[in-house]
Design a protein around this motif. Structure first.
Motif, short mmCIF file in Angstrom:
data_model
loop_
_atom_site.label_atom_id
_atom_site.label_comp_id
_atom_site.label_asym_id
_atom_site.label_seq_id
_atom_site.Cartn_x
_atom_site.Cartn_y
_atom_site.Cartn_z
N LEU A 61 37.93 39.70 32.80
CA LEU A 61 37.15 38.42 33.15
C LEU A 61 36.44 37.81 32.10
O LEU A 61 35.93 38.56 31.06
CB LEU A 61 36.28 38.53 34.46
N ASP A 81 44.96 43.59 35.89
CA ASP A 81 44.53 42.38 36.76
C ASP A 81 43.62 42.76 37.99
O ASP A 81 42.82 41.95 38.37
CB ASP A 81 45.59 41.39 37.06
N ALA A 84 39.89 42.83 37.82
CA ALA A 84 39.19 41.47 37.66
C ALA A 84 38.78 41.11 39.26
O ALA A 84 37.98 40.41 39.52
CB ALA A 84 40.15 40.39 37.29
N ARG A 85 39.51 41.64 40.43
CA ARG A 85 39.10 41.33 41.73
C ARG A 85 38.18 42.37 42.39
O ARG A 85 37.82 42.35 43.57
CB ARG A 85 40.33 41.19 42.51
N GLN A 90 33.22 42.56 38.73
CA GLN A 90 32.60 41.13 38.67
C GLN A 90 31.17 41.14 38.24
O GLN A 90 30.83 40.38 37.69
CB GLN A 90 33.12 40.26 40.00
N LEU A 159 37.79 32.67 39.75
CA LEU A 159 37.58 33.47 40.90
C LEU A 159 36.42 33.45 41.97
O LEU A 159 36.55 33.39 42.99
CB LEU A 159 37.93 34.98 40.54
N LYS A 160 35.47 33.05 41.23
CA LYS A 160 34.25 32.64 41.88
C LYS A 160 33.24 32.01 40.90
O LYS A 160 33.50 31.99 39.68
CB LYS A 160 33.57 33.98 42.32
N GLY A 164 36.29 33.68 35.54
CA GLY A 164 37.54 33.31 35.59
C GLY A 164 38.37 33.65 34.45
O GLY A 164 37.86 34.68 33.65
N LYS A 165 39.28 33.13 33.97
CA LYS A 165 40.32 33.63 32.76
C LYS A 165 39.99 32.60 31.62
O LYS A 165 40.40 32.97 30.40
CB LYS A 165 41.61 33.48 33.17
#
Length: 301
Positions: A61, A81, A84-85, A90, A159-160, A164-165
């Motif tokens: 991220l 990936d 990242a979630r 995070q 993502l929040k 992000g990317k």
């Protein structure tokens, strides 16, 4: 002369999109120098661009945070990936960004900073690696600050909030701060995310890259057979076009498709002091693996 290997030809083809035989010929002409081979292909009209857009393969991220006149951005990488979630991952990225906002963008200083957990950033990263079971790293950090105005942020495909990317910092100098400056800065961030400018203004672009572009254009122009005086005018026109493509203030504002970015900023009475853009995994290539071979190896085959 360097050996022209299949791997070298493949690398050049991936970077330029030119045909295999053209790539081989270019490498022969350039003595195996891949950058010179790219230039050779461009002068022949066989390659569309000087550098590849970049296969983004590293995961993780980009995190951004700002507080008025100061903003920070970090990139934390992981193997997949899925990480990242992960909420713990995070939270770690958010914490690193907040630390950078306080201590600056020296990576070692950031790693040595203490977190609320009682561990340093580096120790917390080690703990996270052990907990999640994937290798991770803090790749880069950037902090921008202005004497007056705002440092705005933008995250593409978040993502929040703040994660992000693709992340952008836009340092907007203005007589006063406020929501209008933040909103304009965010628009600049969206523009930067979309256009990937290489420099803020003409004076800050690498002179070597300009000279390289000029030489490529000169060879292309000479191939037309026109007189030198005409060629020089052609080159100057194309250099201006080059600036419009890679220099942020010279680019066309993506939000209206006609104004220059510098005109938008002048109209608002502000100055863009600096910007930066992180694209997750930019410039990193993962080692390609043969899944079937890995399975066979694990099975003892």
């Amino acid at each position: 002369m360097a050996e022209i290997t299949a791997a070298l030809v493949k690398d050049l083809r991936e970077k330029t999109g030119a045909g295999m035989m053209d790539c081989k010929k270019a490498l022969n002409e350039a003595g195996g120098d891949i950058e010179a081979a790219i230039d050779w292909l461009r002068t022949k009209g066989l390659a569309a661009a000087a550098k590849k857009s970049g296969r983004v393969t590293a995961e993780g991220l980009v995190g951004v945070v700002s507080e008025g006149r100061r903003g920070a951005m970090v990139e934390v990488n992981a193997e997949t990936d899925f990480v990242a979630r992960n909420e713990a991952f995070q939270g770690f990225v958010e914490s690193v960004a907040k630390v950078a906002l306080k201590v600056g963008d020296d990576l070692e200083t950031v790693k040595a900073a203490a977190l609320e957990t009682g561990r340093t950033v580096a120790e917390e990263l080690t703990h996270l690696i052990a907990t999640i079971g994937e290798n991770m790293s803090i790749r880069r950090v950037r902090v921008l600050e202005v004497p007056s105005g705002e440092v705005a942020t933008y995250v593409h495909g978040a993502l929040k909030p703040g994660l992000g990317k693709i992340g952008v910092l836009a340092a907007v100098e203005a007589p006063t701060a406020g929501d209008a400056i933040v909103a304009l800065g965010r628009q600049v961030g969206m523009h930067v995310a979309a256009t990937r400018p290489a420099a803020l203004d003409v004076s800050s672009i690498d002179p070597a890259s300009v000279e390289r572009e000029r030489e490529v254009l000169k060879e292309q122009a000479r191939a037309s057979g026109k007189p030198e005086a005409i060629i020089e005018k052609m080159i100057e026109g194309r250099i201006r076009k080059f600036y419009e493509e890679v220099v942020l203030l010279e680019q066309v504002w993506v939000h209206d498709g006609e104004s220059r970015v510098k005109a938008i900023l002048d109209k608002a009475g502000v100055k863009l002091a600096a910007f930066d853009r992180f694209h997750l995994g930019e410039g990193i290539e993962k080692e390609e693996s043969d899944f079937a071979a890995e399975v066979a190896k694990a099975a003892g085959g």
